[in-house]
Scaffold this motif. Structure first.
Motif, PDB file in Angstrom:
ATOM      1  N   UNK A   1     -44.673   0.377  86.126  1.00 41.20           N
ATOM      2  CA  UNK A   1     -43.691   0.712  87.145  1.00 41.20           C
ATOM      3  C   UNK A   1     -43.532  -0.426  88.136  1.00 41.20           C
ATOM      4  N   UNK A   2     -42.361  -0.468  88.791  1.00 40.45           N
ATOM      5  CA  UNK A   2     -42.144  -1.474  89.840  1.00 40.45           C
ATOM      6  C   UNK A   2     -42.384  -0.824  91.197  1.00 40.45           C
ATOM      7  N   UNK A   3     -43.294  -1.408  91.932  1.00 40.41           N
ATOM      8  CA  UNK A   3     -43.768  -0.778  93.174  1.00 40.41           C
ATOM      9  C   UNK A   3     -43.580  -1.730  94.344  1.00 40.41           C
ATOM     10  N   UNK A   4     -42.931  -1.229  95.403  1.00 36.33           N
ATOM     11  CA  UNK A   4     -42.878  -1.976  96.662  1.00 36.33           C
ATOM     12  C   UNK A   4     -44.038  -1.510  97.527  1.00 36.33           C
ATOM     13  N   UNK A   5     -44.882  -2.454  97.958  1.00 42.63           N
ATOM     14  CA  UNK A   5     -45.992  -2.128  98.860  1.00 42.63           C
ATOM     15  C   UNK A   5     -45.642  -2.662 100.239  1.00 42.63           C
ATOM     16  N   UNK A   6     -45.337  -1.763 101.169  1.00 46.72           N
ATOM     17  CA  UNK A   6     -45.128  -2.216 102.555  1.00 46.72           C
ATOM     18  C   UNK A   6     -46.506  -2.417 103.184  1.00 46.72           C
ATOM     19  N   UNK A   7     -46.617  -3.377 104.088  1.00 42.72           N
ATOM     20  CA  UNK A   7     -47.937  -3.695 104.639  1.00 42.72           C
ATOM     21  C   UNK A   7     -48.837  -4.291 103.570  1.00 42.72           C
ATOM     22  N   UNK A   8     -48.220  -4.935 102.573  1.00 50.05           N
ATOM     23  CA  UNK A   8     -48.956  -5.417 101.400  1.00 50.05           C
ATOM     24  C   UNK A   8     -49.901  -6.572 101.667  1.00 50.05           C
ATOM     25  N   UNK A   9     -49.732  -7.244 102.825  1.00 43.81           N
ATOM     26  CA  UNK A   9     -50.662  -8.333 103.151  1.00 43.81           C
ATOM     27  C   UNK A   9     -51.868  -7.820 103.917  1.00 43.81           C
ATOM     28  N   UNK A  10     -51.878  -6.534 104.237  1.00 40.53           N
ATOM     29  CA  UNK A  10     -52.964  -5.966 105.040  1.00 40.53           C
ATOM     30  C   UNK A  10     -54.198  -5.651 104.218  1.00 40.53           C
ATOM     31  N   UNK A  11     -55.149  -5.049 104.874  1.00 43.14           N
ATOM     32  CA  UNK A  11     -56.456  -4.725 104.289  1.00 43.14           C
ATOM     33  C   UNK A  11     -56.288  -3.810 103.057  1.00 43.14           C
ATOM     34  N   UNK A  12     -55.754  -2.633 103.259  1.00 41.04           N
ATOM     35  CA  UNK A  12     -55.621  -1.689 102.143  1.00 41.04           C
ATOM     36  C   UNK A  12     -54.523  -2.140 101.185  1.00 41.04           C
ATOM     37  N   UNK A  13     -53.369  -2.559 101.742  1.00 43.18           N
ATOM     38  CA  UNK A  13     -52.215  -2.912 100.903  1.00 43.18           C
ATOM     39  C   UNK A  13     -52.529  -4.004  99.897  1.00 43.18           C
ATOM     40  N   UNK A  14     -53.322  -5.004 100.307  1.00 42.33           N
ATOM     41  CA  UNK A  14     -53.600  -6.120  99.384  1.00 42.33           C
ATOM     42  C   UNK A  14     -54.488  -5.654  98.226  1.00 42.33           C
ATOM     43  N   UNK A  15     -55.376  -4.707  98.476  1.00 39.24           N
ATOM     44  CA  UNK A  15     -56.186  -4.164  97.379  1.00 39.24           C
ATOM     45  C   UNK A  15     -55.337  -3.289  96.456  1.00 39.24           C
ATOM     46  N   UNK A  16     -54.358  -2.587  97.022  1.00 42.42           N
ATOM     47  CA  UNK A  16     -53.458  -1.799  96.173  1.00 42.42           C
ATOM     48  C   UNK A  16     -52.700  -2.743  95.235  1.00 42.42           C
ATOM     49  N   UNK A  17     -52.263  -3.890  95.781  1.00 38.44           N
ATOM     50  CA  UNK A  17     -51.555  -4.866  94.942  1.00 38.44           C
ATOM     51  C   UNK A  17     -52.441  -5.289  93.769  1.00 38.44           C
ATOM     52  N   UNK A  18     -53.707  -5.553  94.043  1.00 37.97           N
ATOM     53  CA  UNK A  18     -54.625  -5.983  92.979  1.00 37.97           C
ATOM     54  C   UNK A  18     -54.802  -4.892  91.925  1.00 37.97           C
ATOM     55  N   UNK A  19     -55.055  -3.664  92.376  1.00 44.48           N
ATOM     56  CA  UNK A  19     -55.354  -2.591  91.413  1.00 44.48           C
ATOM     57  C   UNK A  19     -54.108  -2.237  90.599  1.00 44.48           C
ATOM     58  N   UNK A  20     -52.947  -2.182  91.251  1.00 41.15           N
ATOM     59  CA  UNK A  20     -51.723  -1.872  90.486  1.00 41.15           C
ATOM     60  C   UNK A  20     -51.450  -2.958  89.449  1.00 41.15           C
ATOM     61  N   UNK A  21     -51.656  -4.219  89.834  1.00 44.63           N
ATOM     62  CA  UNK A  21     -51.421  -5.322  88.897  1.00 44.63           C
ATOM     63  C   UNK A  21     -52.387  -5.230  87.712  1.00 44.63           C
ATOM     64  N   UNK A  22     -53.657  -4.938  88.014  1.00 43.04           N
ATOM     65  CA  UNK A  22     -54.644  -4.786  86.930  1.00 43.04           C
ATOM     66  C   UNK A  22     -54.251  -3.666  85.978  1.00 43.04           C
ATOM     67  N   UNK A  23     -53.549  -2.659  86.498  1.00 42.27           N
ATOM     68  CA  UNK A  23     -53.160  -1.523  85.665  1.00 42.27           C
ATOM     69  C   UNK A  23     -51.793  -1.726  85.024  1.00 42.27           C
TER      70      UNK A  23
END
Ligand SMILES: NC(=O)c1ccc[n+]([C@@H]2O[C@H](COP(=O)([O-])OP(=O)(O)OC[C@H]3O[C@@H](n4cnc5c(N)ncnc54)[C@H](O)[C@@H]3O)[C@@H](O)[C@H]2O)c1
Ligand SMILES: [Zn+2]
Length: 352
Positions: A1-23
Motif C-alpha cells: 500500500x501507499x502510505x503518507x506518514x505525517x510527522x514522518x521525521x519524528x520519533x514514532x513516525x520515522x520508525x513507522x516508515x522503517x517498519x512499513x518499508x520492511x513490510x
C-alpha cells in the motif's frame, strides 16, 4: 500500500516508515520539522533515503500535492508535551486540531478513505481504579497534605479507602487534563465525525509511554526514560518522584510502529480506539533501577512529592489490540531498557 506518514521525521513516525518499508509498503513522509522537536531545518539522518516532503499539515496546497496516489494516511504530526503553560494552547490546537481538520478535508477531496491516527493514553487522565467496597470508581483528587505525608494512592471519593489500580479498557471515560490531552481527544472526535460523514475508517491508536531509539533527549513529554538516561550519562542518579510506585506501560517504539503497520493493513468500521501498550506494566521506580543497572550507574533516588496534575497509575488493557489487530508487543521491558542505555537519541530544542 501507499502510505503518507505525517510527522514522518519524528520519533514514532520515522520508525513507522522503517517498519512499513520492511513490510513491502511504499511510504511518503510529510514533516514541518518544528523547532521544538528538531531544532534545525534539516531532516534527521534516519529519514534520508525516504521520499520526504517538508511542509505543514495545515496547508491545503501541500496536502493536495502529497495525497493524490495515497491509500492510507498515518497521522503522527503533532505538537507534544504537557501543555502546562496556558499561552501555549493556540499552538497545540493549531497544529493538532486545526491540522487534523485540514488533513481530513484534504483526504476527502483526494478520495483517501483510511486513516491511522496517533492518539494517546492521556485521553484517559487518571487510570482505572476500584474500591474494595464501592467497585470501579473515578478517584478523588489526591489531597496535598496526603502527598506531603507520603500517601500517594488516590482515595475512594465515597469512603476514602485506598483504591486498587486496574487495566484501562478503551471504553473508559475520556478525561483529558492538559491542553495537549484535550487536543488529542479533539483529534479523535474530528476523525470520528469525518468517518461518519465520508464512510471512511479510522484506527485511533492510543499509545502508552513510548521509548526507544531516536527518542528526543530531555523531552518533558512522557520522556521519563530519556530524563533518567541523561542524568545517568552525567554520572548522576535518576530522581524518581512520589515513592516510585507509579505504574505505567512502557512500550517500545518498534512495537508502536508494528501496531501502526497492522492497522494500515486492515480496515475497520468508523473510528476504533485501541490501546497500544506492552501489556507488561512496570513502575517508574523499576524503570529507573533497570536503566541504572544497564548503564552501571548510581541507584535511583526517591524524591517524594508529586507535580500538580500528575496521575498515579495508568496501565492499559492490551486485549483489544490483540483481538482486532493481532498485535502483541515483541520487545520485553528488560531487553528494551537494556538497549535504551545505548540507543541513539535525538537532540531537540525541547519544550523548556
Ligand atoms: N512519544 C510518546 O510517548 C507518545 C505517546 C502517545 C502519543 N504520541 C503521539 O504520537 C505522535 C508522534 O509523536 P512523537 O513522540 O513521534 O513526537 P515527535 O515530536 O518526535 O514527532 C512529531 C513530528 O510532527 C511534526 N509536526 C508537528 N507539527 C506539524 C505540522 N503542522 N505539519 C507537519 N509536521 C508537523 C514534527 O516536526 C515532528 O517531526 C504524536 O501525535 C503524539 O501525540 C506520542
Ligand atoms: Zn469506597
Amino acid at each position: 500500500m501507499r502510505v503518507l506518514i505525517t510527522g514522518g521525521a519524528g520519533f514514532v513516525g520515522s520508525h513507522i516508515a522503517d517498519v512499513l518499508t520492511e513490510r513491502g509498503h511504499e511510504v511518503r513522509l510529510l514533516d514541518l520539522l518544528i523547532d521544538t522537536a528538531h531544532g534545525g531545518d534539516r531532516p534527521p539522518a534516519w529519514v534520508q533515503g525516504y521520499d520526504t516532503v517538508l511542509g505543514d499539515v495545515r496547508s491545503d496546497e501541500v496536502l493536495d500535492s502529497v495525497l493524490s496516489d495515497v491509500d492510507v494516511v498515518c497521522h503522527q504530526a503533532a505538537v507534544v508535551g504537557h501543555g502546562l503553560d496556558p499561552s501555549d494552547a493556540p499552538r497545540y490546537t493549531g497544529h493538532n486540531d486545526h491540522g487534523t481538520a485540514v488533513l481530513l478535508a484534504a483526504m476527502y477531496r483526494a478520495g483517501v478513505q483510511r486513516l491511522v491516527l496517533a492518539s494517546s493514553m492521556v485521553v484517559y487522565g487518571e487510570g482505572r481504579y476500584s474500591c474494595p467496597e464501592h467497585g470501579v470508581t473515578p478517584p478523588a483528587p489526591r489531597p496535598p497534605d496526603a502527598i506531603a505525608a507520603g500517601r500517594f494512592e488516590p482515595p475512594c471519593p465515597r469512603c476514602g479507602a485506598d483504591l486498587e489500580s486496574l487495566l484501562v479498557p478503551e471504553d473508559a471515560p475520556l478525561d483529558p487534563r492538559s491542553v495537549y490531552a484535550a487536543s488529542k481527544v479533539a483529534q479523535e472526535h474530528l476523525a470520528s465525525a469525518w468517518a461518519r460523514q465520508t464512510g471512511g475508517d479510522v484506527w485511533a491508536l492510543r499509545y502508552h509511554n513510548v521509548y526507544g531509539p531516536r527518542m528526543p533527549r530531555d523531552t518533558p513529554y512522557a520522556g521519563v526514560a530519556s530524563l533518567f538516561r541523561s542524568r545517568l550519562e552525567r554520572g548522576e542518579e535518576p530522581v524518581v518522584l512520589e515513592d516510585g510506585g507509579q505504574r505505567r506501560d512502557f512500550v517500545h517504539v518498534r512495537d508502536v510502529a508494528l501496531a501502526n503497520a497492522l492497522a494500515v493493513e486492515r480496515p475497520t468500521a468508523g473510528l476504533t480506539p485501541v490501546n497500544v501498550c506492552s501489556g507488561e506494566p512496570h513502575t517508574v521506580g523499576e524503570l529507573a533501577a533497570e536503566l541504572s543497572r544497564a548503564m552501571a550507574g548510581p541507584q535511583p533516588r526517591i524524591s517524594g512529592g508529586a507535580r500538580p496534575g500528575d496521575v498515579r497509575h495508568v496501565v492499559a488493557d492490551p486485549a483489544r489490540a490483540r483481538e482486532l489487530l493481532g498485535f502483541d508487543a515483541a520487545v520485553s521491558f528488560a531487553d528494551g531498557v537494556t538497549a535504551f542505555a545505548t540507543d541513539p537519541l535525538r537532540s531537540s530544542a525541547g519544550l523548556g
